[in-house]
Design a protein around this motif. Structure first.
Motif, PDB file in Angstrom:
ATOM      1  N   GLY A   1     -77.294 104.338 -58.936  1.00  0.00           N
ATOM      2  CA  GLY A   1     -76.657 104.048 -57.660  1.00  0.00           C
ATOM      3  C   GLY A   1     -75.744 105.163 -57.187  1.00  0.00           C
ATOM      4  N   ILE A   2     -75.177 105.935 -58.129  1.00  0.00           N
ATOM      5  CA  ILE A   2     -74.320 107.069 -57.779  1.00  0.00           C
ATOM      6  C   ILE A   2     -75.150 108.331 -57.586  1.00  0.00           C
ATOM      7  CG2 ILE A   2     -72.306 108.422 -58.481  1.00  0.00           C
ATOM      8  CD1 ILE A   2     -71.822 105.411 -57.886  1.00  0.00           C
ATOM      9  N   ALA A   3     -76.167 108.520 -58.415  1.00  0.00           N
ATOM     10  CA  ALA A   3     -77.022 109.708 -58.280  1.00  0.00           C
ATOM     11  C   ALA A   3     -77.837 109.668 -56.994  1.00  0.00           C
ATOM     12  CB  ALA A   3     -77.942 109.825 -59.485  1.00  0.00           C
ATOM     13  N   PHE A   4     -78.310 108.467 -56.623  1.00  0.00           N
ATOM     14  CA  PHE A   4     -79.193 108.330 -55.466  1.00  0.00           C
ATOM     15  C   PHE A   4     -78.662 107.200 -54.569  1.00  0.00           C
ATOM     16  CE2 PHE A   4     -81.817 108.975 -59.393  1.00  0.00           C
ATOM     17  CZ  PHE A   4     -81.874 110.356 -59.318  1.00  0.00           C
ATOM     18  N   PRO A   5     -77.569 107.434 -53.857  1.00  0.00           N
ATOM     19  CA  PRO A   5     -76.910 106.354 -53.116  1.00  0.00           C
ATOM     20  C   PRO A   5     -77.757 105.753 -52.003  1.00  0.00           C
ATOM     21  CG  PRO A   5     -75.942 108.500 -52.567  1.00  0.00           C
ATOM     22  CD  PRO A   5     -76.839 108.723 -53.741  1.00  0.00           C
ATOM     23  N   GLY A   6     -78.734 106.465 -51.519  1.00  0.00           N
ATOM     24  CA  GLY A   6     -79.576 105.911 -50.457  1.00  0.00           C
ATOM     25  C   GLY A   6     -80.757 105.128 -50.985  1.00  0.00           C
ATOM     26  N   PHE A   7     -80.887 105.054 -52.299  1.00  0.00           N
ATOM     27  CA  PHE A   7     -82.056 104.393 -52.908  1.00  0.00           C
ATOM     28  C   PHE A   7     -81.558 103.141 -53.623  1.00  0.00           C
ATOM     29  CE2 PHE A   7     -85.033 103.965 -56.584  1.00  0.00           C
ATOM     30  CZ  PHE A   7     -86.181 103.705 -55.863  1.00  0.00           C
ATOM     31  N   GLU A   8     -81.639 102.005 -52.963  1.00  0.00           N
ATOM     32  CA  GLU A   8     -81.107 100.774 -53.540  1.00  0.00           C
ATOM     33  C   GLU A   8     -82.211  99.722 -53.610  1.00  0.00           C
ATOM     34  OE1 GLU A   8     -78.338  99.849 -54.949  1.00  0.00           O
ATOM     35  OE2 GLU A   8     -77.276 101.750 -54.688  1.00  0.00           O
ATOM     36  N   ARG A   9     -83.031  99.806 -54.642  1.00  0.00           N
ATOM     37  CA  ARG A   9     -84.022  98.761 -54.847  1.00  0.00           C
ATOM     38  C   ARG A   9     -83.320  97.521 -55.398  1.00  0.00           C
ATOM     39  NH1 ARG A   9     -89.725 100.578 -57.201  1.00  0.00           N
ATOM     40  NH2 ARG A   9     -90.135  98.515 -56.396  1.00  0.00           N
ATOM     41  N   GLU A  10     -83.976  96.399 -55.305  1.00  0.00           N
ATOM     42  CA  GLU A  10     -83.381  95.137 -55.727  1.00  0.00           C
ATOM     43  C   GLU A  10     -82.950  95.205 -57.189  1.00  0.00           C
ATOM     44  OE1 GLU A  10     -81.800  91.729 -56.213  1.00  0.00           O
ATOM     45  OE2 GLU A  10     -82.467  92.354 -54.224  1.00  0.00           O
ATOM     46  N   GLN A  11     -81.636  95.062 -57.410  1.00  0.00           N
ATOM     47  CA  GLN A  11     -81.101  95.220 -58.761  1.00  0.00           C
ATOM     48  C   GLN A  11     -81.626  94.143 -59.704  1.00  0.00           C
ATOM     49  OE1 GLN A  11     -76.845  95.588 -58.694  1.00  0.00           O
ATOM     50  NE2 GLN A  11     -76.872  97.057 -57.009  1.00  0.00           N
ATOM     51  N   ASN A  12     -81.746  92.910 -59.220  1.00  0.00           N
ATOM     52  CA  ASN A  12     -82.234  91.841 -60.094  1.00  0.00           C
ATOM     53  C   ASN A  12     -83.680  92.061 -60.504  1.00  0.00           C
ATOM     54  OD1 ASN A  12     -79.980  90.116 -60.515  1.00  0.00           O
ATOM     55  ND2 ASN A  12     -80.126  89.469 -58.364  1.00  0.00           N
ATOM     56  N   ALA A  13     -84.457  92.771 -59.669  1.00  0.00           N
ATOM     57  CA  ALA A  13     -85.851  93.051 -60.023  1.00  0.00           C
ATOM     58  C   ALA A  13     -85.921  93.955 -61.247  1.00  0.00           C
ATOM     59  CB  ALA A  13     -86.583  93.680 -58.835  1.00  0.00           C
ATOM     60  N   PHE A  14     -85.019  94.949 -61.307  1.00  0.00           N
ATOM     61  CA  PHE A  14     -84.984  95.794 -62.500  1.00  0.00           C
ATOM     62  C   PHE A  14     -84.637  94.965 -63.730  1.00  0.00           C
ATOM     63  CE2 PHE A  14     -82.572  98.048 -65.699  1.00  0.00           C
ATOM     64  CZ  PHE A  14     -83.406  99.115 -66.001  1.00  0.00           C
ATOM     65  N   LEU A  15     -83.653  94.111 -63.615  1.00  0.00           N
ATOM     66  CA  LEU A  15     -83.236  93.311 -64.765  1.00  0.00           C
ATOM     67  C   LEU A  15     -84.301  92.294 -65.150  1.00  0.00           C
ATOM     68  CD1 LEU A  15     -79.464  92.840 -63.917  1.00  0.00           C
ATOM     69  CD2 LEU A  15     -80.482  94.350 -65.632  1.00  0.00           C
ATOM     70  N   ASP A  16     -85.024  91.738 -64.171  1.00  0.00           N
ATOM     71  CA  ASP A  16     -86.151  90.860 -64.491  1.00  0.00           C
ATOM     72  C   ASP A  16     -87.156  91.611 -65.360  1.00  0.00           C
ATOM     73  OD1 ASP A  16     -85.072  88.808 -63.011  1.00  0.00           O
ATOM     74  OD2 ASP A  16     -86.308  89.196 -61.232  1.00  0.00           O
ATOM     75  N   LEU A  17     -87.477  92.830 -64.936  1.00  0.00           N
ATOM     76  CA  LEU A  17     -88.428  93.644 -65.693  1.00  0.00           C
ATOM     77  C   LEU A  17     -87.870  93.991 -67.069  1.00  0.00           C
ATOM     78  CD1 LEU A  17     -91.100  95.241 -65.718  1.00  0.00           C
ATOM     79  CD2 LEU A  17     -89.829  97.186 -64.761  1.00  0.00           C
ATOM     80  N   TYR A  18     -86.589  94.330 -67.123  1.00  0.00           N
ATOM     81  CA  TYR A  18     -85.968  94.710 -68.396  1.00  0.00           C
ATOM     82  C   TYR A  18     -86.095  93.583 -69.413  1.00  0.00           C
ATOM     83  CZ  TYR A  18     -82.467  95.827 -71.896  1.00  0.00           C
ATOM     84  OH  TYR A  18     -81.834  96.058 -73.083  1.00  0.00           O
TER      85      TYR A  18
END
Length: 660
Positions: free
Chosen positions: A77-94
């Motif tokens: 989120g800090i490295a790529f501030p304009g790239f905000e994919r759904e955070q819960n989707a990452f955690l679902d996958l994790y």
């Protein structure tokens, strides 16, 4: 005489990387810069991060497999501030990919990861403040495994806060095409070094001080990408991926690494009493075995497997000097494989020391008993031998150049001489048979007195033969799925950026054994359960043991394994002779021939072998009879806290406020 310049260069070791040892890469670069007359400081932001989030949250991040990209996601989120994919989707996958980390408390863990992600901006700002206080002309980050996105996040913030500051990156994550992609896609990184920077870092930094970002492509060292390349185009090279990679040909003249900044940081750390530091050192680069037979899954060494080593006498002398300089007897050799001549030429110098060092080396798995004994006598208390499997057919798929019998014997000799072993049983190779794992599972309980290794799914790494010959093995490799939630890149660009891949045709996800695997592969399921039982037995308050003593006409064997037929065995006559021969893993045909010359009937030999197998004292592997018992007395095994690469105590306490 080299002139010195008082313009600081700051080198940064970003999280998440081991806090219990200094950065070898940055220590070497600092020494090289000193030789070039340049002043530099290494800041250990990984230690700052430990203090910032606390040890309870740090442990899960450090232990998470790098291909799951959890740390990268936290900093994205800090490295790529304009790239905000759904955070819960990452955690679902994790949690789908890591069911072993799900279960009870999953909602709490999910909330905690989201909380940590929200704290990263504050950490990056705090870190940038501390670095900018030093008024540097340049800041460089070394990136390996999960350090890449954290490094990009820091350098982006620094370039925003101080536009005249020159930024650099290097390390394993910047090898060849990954380094080119990093430079081409993320313009706040001014210079990227692909490959080994030891010889070029001094001249490069002098040139940057004089010319800043305007160094013409023709004046940049081979393997370095600079701002002018973004307009003029990138150079090509005769490497596999056509991208330049700097290489050091002679290691003899490399300076010793400078770890002074690390030890000053540890001394001031809130966790100083928990950090038991080890000293990473290198004595070779490349892999002499890989030059002959590149292991199918190995992606180490980037584009160059060429083996180069320091002379044996120099290696021993440097260990002794570094131990005295920093007051630590723990030495972790980071070499891919120990040089062949070190057994005869380096170890005697270390054996003669009145107070032994505690040394770690990666070695080839076909060491003989006498060689393990020499290692132990010299202070090599921990090895990583690349055992990888206990089935010869799987080992052949890997091109490991060893066998099941060799691997079991090595585990036995290491247990005999008190040498701890880091190893894992890899599974999931193209072409493997489930029946092989079922067969392995049947005799794993025989080994519960030896040191186990976890079962780990095969990972596909860039630069490995599986990666560059994927189609030959029926693989369709794509970047591991979590990276799509981290980098704002197309699939094609992502394929140039990351180190870990997975087979798009494989319906299973993640690196863990799943319920689907259990139903589809009963043999592998049995082997996985066998490994779990072995690990549980190893963690029991009292370790099981199988040991023997020879009284001339009789061997007495003591067996406390759960699978033991009897607590005590008295072995005489032909059985004794077979047990003695099996101790070294004798080929069965050779033993039968020798006993046949002595007029022993083959039926008697067969009956005696069957008796020793039934008593679970030997096992038949690769047409060899392999004895399993240790000789009494044997050397006690070291605890995990004795790892030569250092140790971080994990006592759980509330997070402490960061140092100012």
């Amino acid at each position: 005489m080299i002139m010195s310049i008082d313009v600081p260069i700051v080198l940064v070791n970003m999280p998440v990387s081991a806090v219990e040892r200094p950065s070898l890469a940055l220590g070497l670069l600092k020494s090289a810069l000193t030789q070039a007359g340049l002043q530099s400081t290494i800041v250990y932001a990984n230690i700052w991060f430990l203090e910032y989030i606390g040890i309870a949250d740090y442990g899960p991040l450090e232990n998470c497999p790098p291909e799951e990209a959890l740390v990268d996601w936290l900093f994205a989120g800090i490295a790529f501030p304009g790239f905000e994919r759904e955070q819960n989707a990452f955690l679902d996958l994790y949690f789908e990919r890591n069911p072993i980390r799900a279960g009870k408390g999953m909602a709490e863990r999910r909330a905690n990861f989201l909380k940590l992600r929200s704290l990263i901006g504050g950490f990056i700002d705090w870190t940038a403040d501390k670095i900018l206080e030093k008024r540097p002309a340049m800041v460089g980050c070394s990136s390996t495994f999960t350090q890449h996105v954290p490094s990009l996040a820091l350098l982006r913030r620094l370039s925003e806060r101080s536009p005249d500051l020159v930024t650099l990156m290097g390390g394993a994550n910047c090898e060849s095409v990954m380094g080119l992609s990093t430079h081409a896609r993320f313009p706040w990184v001014d210079y990227v070094v692909s490959g080994e920077a030891d010889a070029l870092i001094g001249p490069l930094c002098w040139d940057i001080l004089n010319r800043g970002r305007d160094i013409p492509p023709a004046d940049l060292p081979f393997g370095v990408f600079g701002p002018t390349h973004r307009e003029a185009g990138y150079p090509a090279a005769s490497t596999r991926d056509l991208v330049p990679r700097a290489v050091i040909e002679n290691m003899r003249d490399l300076p010793l690494p400078d770890f002074s900044d690390y030890f000053a940081e540890v001394e001031a750390s809130l966790y100083a009493d928990r950090i038991h530091a080890g000293l990473p050192m290198e004595f070779s680069r490349g892999c002499w075995w890989g030059e002959r037979s590149h292991c199918m899954f190995c992606g180490l060494n980037g584009g160059s497997m060429t083996y180069r080593q320091k002379p044996a006498g120099q290696a021993a002398a440097e260990m002794i000097e570094m131990s005295a300089r920093y007051g630590s007897s723990r030495i972790e050799a980071v070499d891919n494989i120990m040089a062949i001549d070190y057994l005869e030429k380096a170890l005697p110098h270390l054996t003669a020391l009145p107070e032994k060092l505690a040394i770690f080396f990666e070695v080839k798995a076909n060491l003989k008993r006498q060689e393990v004994e020499k290692l132990a006598a010299a202070g090599v208390r921990w090895i990583q031998p690349g055992i990888e499997s206990l089935d010869t057919r799987v080992l052949k798929l890997m091109r490991k150049g060893t066998t099941s019998a060799h691997n079991v014997l090595l585990l036995k000799w290491c247990r005999q001489y008190g040498v701890r072993v880091s190893w894992s049983l890899l599974w999931g190779f193209p072409g493997e048979s489930d029946a092989w794992y079922a067969e392995m599972a049947s005799w794993l309980p025989l080994l519960h007195h030896l040191q186990p290794g976890p079962a780990v799914r095969l990972r596909y790494q860039r630069y490995s033969p599986y990666h560059h010959t994927a189609e030959k093995h029926g693989l369709k490799l794509v970047p591991t799925a979590p990276y799509r939630y981290v980098y704002p890149l197309s699939e094609r660009d992502l394929s140039d950026q990351v180190y870990y891949f997975e087979d798009s045709e494989d319906n299973d996800v993640g690196g863990h054994f799943t319920v689907r695997d259990a139903h589809r592969r009963p043999g592998l399921n049995a082997a996985a359960k066998g490994i779990d039982a072995w690990l549980k037995a190893w963690c029991a308050p009292t370790l099981s043991m199988l040991s023997m003593q020879d009284y001339g006409d009789e061997i007495i064997v003591e067996d406390t394994r759960a699978i033991a037929v009897e607590r005590e065995h008295r072995v005489r006559g032909l059985e004794r002779e077979i047990l003695m021969a099996a101790d070294e893993g004798s080929p069965e045909t050779r033993l039968r021939e020798r006993l046949g010359v002595a007029k022993v009937m083959q039926s008697e030999i067969e009956a005696a072998i069957a008796d020793m197998i039934a008593r679970k004292l030997i096992v038949r592997l690769d047409a060899r009879l392999v004895g399993l018992a240790l000789w009494h007395p044997y050397t006690p095994i070291l605890p995990p806290t004795a790892f030569p690469g250092g140790y971080l105590e994990r006592r759980s306490t509330p997070a402490a406020p960061p140092r100012k």
